[in-house]
Design a protein around this motif. Structure first.
Motif, PDB file in Angstrom:
ATOM      1  N   TYR A  75       0.827  -1.211   0.000  1.00 42.77           N
ATOM      2  CA  TYR A  75       0.000   0.000   0.000  1.00 42.77           C
ATOM      3  C   TYR A  75       0.863   1.264   0.000  1.00 42.77           C
ATOM      4  O   TYR A  75       0.468   2.285  -0.552  1.00 42.77           O
ATOM      5  CB  TYR A  75      -0.954  -0.007   1.192  1.00 42.77           C
ATOM      6  N   LEU A  76       2.035   1.186   0.605  1.00 45.66           N
ATOM      7  CA  LEU A  76       2.966   2.307   0.521  1.00 45.66           C
ATOM      8  C   LEU A  76       3.437   2.506  -0.917  1.00 45.66           C
ATOM      9  O   LEU A  76       3.598   3.641  -1.369  1.00 45.66           O
ATOM     10  CB  LEU A  76       4.171   2.069   1.430  1.00 45.66           C
ATOM     11  N   ASP A  77       3.664   1.395  -1.619  1.00 43.18           N
ATOM     12  CA  ASP A  77       4.050   1.493  -3.028  1.00 43.18           C
ATOM     13  C   ASP A  77       2.948   2.151  -3.842  1.00 43.18           C
ATOM     14  O   ASP A  77       3.219   3.005  -4.694  1.00 43.18           O
ATOM     15  CB  ASP A  77       4.353   0.107  -3.599  1.00 43.18           C
ATOM     16  N   LEU A  78       1.714   1.753  -3.587  1.00 44.96           N
ATOM     17  CA  LEU A  78       0.582   2.338  -4.300  1.00 44.96           C
ATOM     18  C   LEU A  78       0.453   3.825  -3.980  1.00 44.96           C
ATOM     19  O   LEU A  78       0.230   4.642  -4.884  1.00 44.96           O
ATOM     20  CB  LEU A  78      -0.714   1.607  -3.932  1.00 44.96           C
ATOM     21  N   LEU A  79       0.630   4.192  -2.735  1.00 48.97           N
ATOM     22  CA  LEU A  79       0.567   5.596  -2.352  1.00 48.97           C
ATOM     23  C   LEU A  79       1.662   6.398  -3.046  1.00 48.97           C
ATOM     24  O   LEU A  79       1.410   7.480  -3.586  1.00 48.97           O
ATOM     25  CB  LEU A  79       0.683   5.743  -0.831  1.00 48.97           C
ATOM     26  N   GLY A  80       2.864   5.876  -3.056  1.00 51.25           N
ATOM     27  CA  GLY A  80       3.967   6.557  -3.735  1.00 51.25           C
ATOM     28  C   GLY A  80       3.713   6.726  -5.224  1.00 51.25           C
ATOM     29  O   GLY A  80       3.968   7.793  -5.800  1.00 51.25           O
ATOM     30  N   LEU A  81       3.178   5.679  -5.858  1.00 58.20           N
ATOM     31  CA  LEU A  81       2.873   5.756  -7.286  1.00 58.20           C
ATOM     32  C   LEU A  81       1.815   6.811  -7.565  1.00 58.20           C
ATOM     33  O   LEU A  81       1.953   7.605  -8.510  1.00 58.20           O
ATOM     34  CB  LEU A  81       2.411   4.390  -7.801  1.00 58.20           C
ATOM     35  N   THR A  82       0.777   6.866  -6.749  1.00 55.13           N
ATOM     36  CA  THR A  82      -0.280   7.855  -6.995  1.00 55.13           C
ATOM     37  C   THR A  82       0.230   9.278  -6.795  1.00 55.13           C
ATOM     38  O   THR A  82      -0.153  10.180  -7.541  1.00 55.13           O
ATOM     39  CB  THR A  82      -1.506   7.606  -6.095  1.00 55.13           C
ATOM     40  N   ILE A  83       1.111   9.481  -5.826  1.00 51.60           N
ATOM     41  CA  ILE A  83       1.659  10.823  -5.616  1.00 51.60           C
ATOM     42  C   ILE A  83       2.558  11.225  -6.781  1.00 51.60           C
ATOM     43  O   ILE A  83       2.509  12.360  -7.263  1.00 51.60           O
ATOM     44  CB  ILE A  83       2.382  10.911  -4.251  1.00 51.60           C
ATOM     45  N   VAL A  84       3.356  10.288  -7.274  1.00 49.11           N
ATOM     46  CA  VAL A  84       4.193  10.574  -8.451  1.00 49.11           C
ATOM     47  C   VAL A  84       3.319  10.938  -9.655  1.00 49.11           C
ATOM     48  O   VAL A  84       3.599  11.901 -10.373  1.00 49.11           O
ATOM     49  CB  VAL A  84       5.104   9.369  -8.781  1.00 49.11           C
ATOM     50  N   ILE A  85       2.252  10.193  -9.853  1.00 45.24           N
ATOM     51  CA  ILE A  85       1.353  10.472 -10.982  1.00 45.24           C
ATOM     52  C   ILE A  85       0.681  11.836 -10.797  1.00 45.24           C
ATOM     53  O   ILE A  85       0.583  12.617 -11.747  1.00 45.24           O
ATOM     54  CB  ILE A  85       0.310   9.353 -11.143  1.00 45.24           C
ATOM     55  N   GLN A  86       0.227  12.124  -9.589  1.00 46.26           N
ATOM     56  CA  GLN A  86      -0.422  13.412  -9.338  1.00 46.26           C
ATOM     57  C   GLN A  86       0.479  14.578  -9.711  1.00 46.26           C
ATOM     58  O   GLN A  86       0.087  15.464 -10.469  1.00 46.26           O
ATOM     59  CB  GLN A  86      -0.798  13.542  -7.862  1.00 46.26           C
ATOM     60  N   PHE A  87       1.671  14.581  -9.169  1.00 42.39           N
ATOM     61  CA  PHE A  87       2.550  15.724  -9.417  1.00 42.39           C
ATOM     62  C   PHE A  87       3.124  15.698 -10.827  1.00 42.39           C
ATOM     63  O   PHE A  87       3.402  16.758 -11.391  1.00 42.39           O
ATOM     64  CB  PHE A  87       3.632  15.802  -8.338  1.00 42.39           C
ATOM     65  N   GLY A  88       3.285  14.516 -11.387  1.00 41.52           N
ATOM     66  CA  GLY A  88       3.721  14.452 -12.784  1.00 41.52           C
ATOM     67  C   GLY A  88       2.696  15.060 -13.719  1.00 41.52           C
ATOM     68  O   GLY A  88       3.045  15.801 -14.648  1.00 41.52           O
ATOM     69  N   THR A  89       1.418  14.786 -13.468  1.00 38.56           N
ATOM     70  CA  THR A  89       0.375  15.348 -14.322  1.00 38.56           C
ATOM     71  C   THR A  89       0.186  16.830 -14.070  1.00 38.56           C
ATOM     72  O   THR A  89      -0.106  17.591 -14.990  1.00 38.56           O
ATOM     73  CB  THR A  89      -0.966  14.620 -14.125  1.00 38.56           C
ATOM     74  N   TYR A  97      -0.520   9.792 -16.486  1.00 41.38           N
ATOM     75  CA  TYR A  97      -1.645   8.896 -16.180  1.00 41.38           C
ATOM     76  C   TYR A  97      -1.395   7.489 -16.713  1.00 41.38           C
ATOM     77  O   TYR A  97      -1.975   6.529 -16.231  1.00 41.38           O
ATOM     78  CB  TYR A  97      -2.960   9.439 -16.738  1.00 41.38           C
ATOM     79  N   TRP A  98      -0.526   7.369 -17.708  1.00 38.02           N
ATOM     80  CA  TRP A  98      -0.213   6.042 -18.245  1.00 38.02           C
ATOM     81  C   TRP A  98       0.465   5.163 -17.199  1.00 38.02           C
ATOM     82  O   TRP A  98       0.454   3.933 -17.322  1.00 38.02           O
ATOM     83  CB  TRP A  98       0.651   6.154 -19.501  1.00 38.02           C
ATOM     84  N   LEU A  99       1.053   5.754 -16.195  1.00 37.65           N
ATOM     85  CA  LEU A  99       1.660   4.954 -15.126  1.00 37.65           C
ATOM     86  C   LEU A  99       0.624   4.139 -14.351  1.00 37.65           C
ATOM     87  O   LEU A  99       0.968   3.170 -13.680  1.00 37.65           O
ATOM     88  CB  LEU A  99       2.441   5.846 -14.163  1.00 37.65           C
ATOM     89  N   LEU A 100      -0.637   4.529 -14.470  1.00 33.36           N
ATOM     90  CA  LEU A 100      -1.699   3.736 -13.830  1.00 33.36           C
ATOM     91  C   LEU A 100      -1.784   2.335 -14.422  1.00 33.36           C
ATOM     92  O   LEU A 100      -2.326   1.424 -13.802  1.00 33.36           O
ATOM     93  CB  LEU A 100      -3.052   4.441 -13.967  1.00 33.36           C
ATOM     94  N   CYS A 101      -1.228   2.160 -15.620  1.00 33.18           N
ATOM     95  CA  CYS A 101      -1.241   0.836 -16.256  1.00 33.18           C
ATOM     96  C   CYS A 101      -0.364  -0.165 -15.515  1.00 33.18           C
ATOM     97  O   CYS A 101      -0.443  -1.367 -15.768  1.00 33.18           O
ATOM     98  CB  CYS A 101      -0.789   0.942 -17.713  1.00 33.18           C
TER      99      CYS A 101
END
Length: 157
Positions: A75-89, A97-101
């Motif tokens: 879940y920490l990995d998922l949280l980190g990924l979502t934060i990276v996607i948020q600030f990247g976008t 958003y393609w990182l959601l794949c």
């Protein structure tokens, strides 16, 4: 442990989401597309799921565990990924958003590992069996292996 995890991760989530909203508001002159809105909502849902997972994992995490592992795990990995996607976008491109794949293959792998690990006689990843077979079953398996090895030796000679 759950309260400690909540005290740690709640400010991180609130702060990162507030900064994300501010960054999006700073770029408000660009029309918000439906894809951006759906992507933002998806990220917020994933962050909520990861936050709940971190809290649940923290409540079951052994307080006397001497390893360097953090409570939260995947879940920490998922949280980190979502934060990276948020600030990247928000800062660079909506292509983040393609990182959601990444999430579905990781989820499928986790599901496969869970199902494979729960099967009787399956390996635990270290090459050892999880469930001990009955003596007669292990003898049968040993006998079959020996017969196959003898057959291979005969073919090679």
């Amino acid at each position: 442990a759950r309260k400690n995890a909540a005290a740690t991760y709640k400010p991180i989530l609130l702060g990162s989401n507030a900064l994300y909203v501010l960054l999006r508001a700073a770029n408000w002159q660009q029309a918000i597309q439906a894809r951006q809105l759906v992507g933002s909502i998806t990220l917020w849902i994933l962050q909520y799921v990861s936050y709940q997972g971190i809290l649940d994992d923290a409540s079951t995490f052994s307080s006397n565990n001497n390893s360097d592992a953090l409570a939260g795990g995947k879940y920490l990995d998922l949280l980190g990924l979502t934060i990276v996607i948020q600030f990247g976008t928000a800062l660079w491109s909506n292509k983040f958003y393609w990182l959601l794949c990444i999430i579905p293959p990781v989820g499928l792998w986790t599901l496969y590992s869970t199902l494979k690990g729960s099967m009787p006689g399956s390996s635990d990843g270290n090459g050892t069996k999880q469930d001990a077979a009955t003596p007669s079953e292990s003898e049968e398996v040993t006998n079959r292996r020996q017969k196959r090895a003898e057959q291979r030796r005969q073919k090679l000679s």
